[in-house]
Write an enzyme that holds these catalytic residues in place. Structure first.
Site, PDB file in Angstrom:
ATOM      1  N   GLY A 125       0.809  -1.218   0.000  1.00 35.40           N
ATOM      2  CA  GLY A 125       0.000   0.000   0.000  1.00 35.40           C
ATOM      3  C   GLY A 125       0.838   1.262   0.000  1.00 35.40           C
ATOM      4  CB  SER A 128       6.324  -0.825  -4.655  1.00 31.98           C
ATOM      5  OG  SER A 128       5.284  -1.768  -4.834  1.00 31.98           O
ATOM      6  CD  GLU A 161      -0.801   0.960 -11.578  1.00 31.55           C
ATOM      7  OE1 GLU A 161       0.191   1.731 -11.544  1.00 31.55           O
ATOM      8  OE2 GLU A 161      -1.284   0.432 -10.571  1.00 31.55           O
ATOM      9  CG  ASP A 173      -0.855   5.572  -5.830  1.00 26.60           C
ATOM     10  OD1 ASP A 173      -1.379   6.253  -4.934  1.00 26.60           O
ATOM     11  OD2 ASP A 173      -1.205   4.414  -6.114  1.00 26.60           O
ATOM     12  CE1 TYR A 222      -7.896   1.651  -6.305  1.00 21.98           C
ATOM     13  CE2 TYR A 222      -8.298   1.420  -8.659  1.00 21.98           C
ATOM     14  CZ  TYR A 222      -7.944   2.200  -7.584  1.00 21.98           C
ATOM     15  OH  TYR A 222      -7.644   3.531  -7.770  1.00 21.98           O
TER      16      TYR A 222
END
Ligand code: GLA
Length: 392
Positions: A125, A128, A161, A173, A222
């Protein structure tokens, strides 16, 4: 002990002859508050942390990418000419996805040889994967001879992503990894992508406890949450025709439209709408240096994530509860997407050891294994440099 930068450097020398010409570093992040709000065009308050992913690299005259991951003892190779979403899995999908997303936007990239290593714990979380994406993006774009604004890089990494790896993540992020500021949290408006650094009080420590729990279906859970938010917006348009995203609703407006939503979608929306308000409250509390008020908001965020958004886990709840019982702990919550991973506790510096001990004790008693702890400090965002010798 070798640090991550040195490991990357050594792995490069072992795998390829000669020296890298560029070094990129991108930090992980911890999110103070504002969870599952970014893809609803809302507000987040992350901190870039003093744990990073390092990439050292040099260009190749052709279009091949040869990569080694020092931490896994693995290598990967692909051609920039046949990148297709889904064609790679595991860690190589991130650099490949970044190259794919950059080329999609018109940046023509050279092949490269690169080694990567990091000290951001994986799957905990702390982002990375975003750190890995951003580290490759800044290196690859520099090898290509381009100068690209960080905002554009963040968007390209998110695209990697979403479109290549297949997780429909928001942009928090990648933004945190690129815009981090030492000693500051970042208030990010995920609609306008405005970033406002907010000083983080020196007397407070952010203690992260990694539960070690990794849920295999986290990515699909998610994506499912994100789809539920989109469905809620579609239904709410019956009352609010111009509604773009949950970001546009106040809690009162959501209440007024409650009959339009099945209970599950109502609770998902309520989390997002109230979480956005908590982020605003947290920024105000930080500005006043009011750690108790900030901590209360963190606690409320966890409860909302646990009951309304349903992304917590028993392991995270135990850690949060144990932390809260300690004098000097202002608040605690899960951080990141949830479904396992880490919790963060906002702790007065002098209480860090006591908090850690209480969490370890409660966790070990219940789950027969220990969590891993990190005190993280707000650090600068990603950087790329030419001289590639390890800096230590
Ligand atoms: C992951 C995603 C982010 C964000 C958080 C939840 O970290 O990558 O975009 O949605 O989950 O707040």
């Amino acid at each position: 002990m070798e640090n991550a930068e040195e490991r990357a450097w050594r792995a490069f020398q072992e795998a390829f002859e000669g020296r890298p010409v560029l070094r990129g570093r991108a930090p992980g992040r911890v999110n103070l508050i504002g969870e599952h709000t970014d893809y609803n065009e809302g507000f987040v308050l992350p901190i870039a942390i003093n744990r990073s992913v390092w990439v050292v690299a040099r260009p190749r005259p052709d279009r091949r990418a040869r990569l080694v991951a020092a931490d896994f003892g693995e290598s990967a190779e692909f051609s920039l000419d046949d990148l297709r979403p889904g064609s790679l899995s595991g860690w190589p999908a991130y650099p490949a996805g970044v190259a794919w997303a950059l080329e999609e936007a018109g940046y023509r990239l050279p092949g490269l040889e690169a080694a990567v290593a990091g000290d951001v714990p994986i799957g905990s979380g702390l982002s990375s994967s975003a750190a890995l994406e951003v580290a490759f993006a800044i290196v690859w774009i520099a090898l290509g001879g381009y100068t690209v604004p960080p905002l554009e890089l963040a968007r390209r990494c998110q695209r990697a992503e979403n479109g290549f790896v297949g997780v429909r993540c928001g942009i928090m992020d990648q933004m945190a990894a690129l815009f981090g500021r030492r000693g500051h949290a970042l208030r990010i408006d995920c609609r306008t992508l405005e970033v406002e650094p907010v000083p983080f009080p020196a007397e407070a420590a952010v203690l992260v406890a990694d539960s070690g729990v990794r849920r295999a279906l986290a990515a699909s859970a998610y994506n499912e949450r994100r789809a539920q938010c989109e469905e809620a917006v579609r239904r709410l348009r019956a009352r609010y025709p111009g509604l773009q995203a949950l970001r546009d609703l106040t809690p009162d407006q959501l209440e007024a439209a409650r009959p339009l939503l099945p209970d599950l979608l109502y609770r998902r929306a309520r989390h997002v709408v109230t979480e956005n308000e908590r982020v605003q409250g947290a920024v105000a509390a930080l500005a006043r240096g009011d750690l108790e008020a900030l901590g209360a908001l963190l606690n409320a965020s966890h409860e909302s994530l646990r009951t309304d958004y349903e992304v917590s886990a028993p392991e995270l709840d135990v850690l949060v509860e144990a932390a809260r019982a300690v004098l000097g702990v202002c608040g605690a919550r899960l951080t990141g997407a949830g479904f396992g991973g880490s919790v963060l506790a906002l702790v007065r510096r002098e209480a860090v050891a006591a908090a850690q001990e209480a969490m370890a004790r409660a966790y070990t008693m219940r789950f027969r294994r220990a969590p891993t702890f990190f005190v993280v400090e707000p650090e600068e965002g990603a950087t790329v440099t030419r001289e590639a010798e390890p800096s230590r």
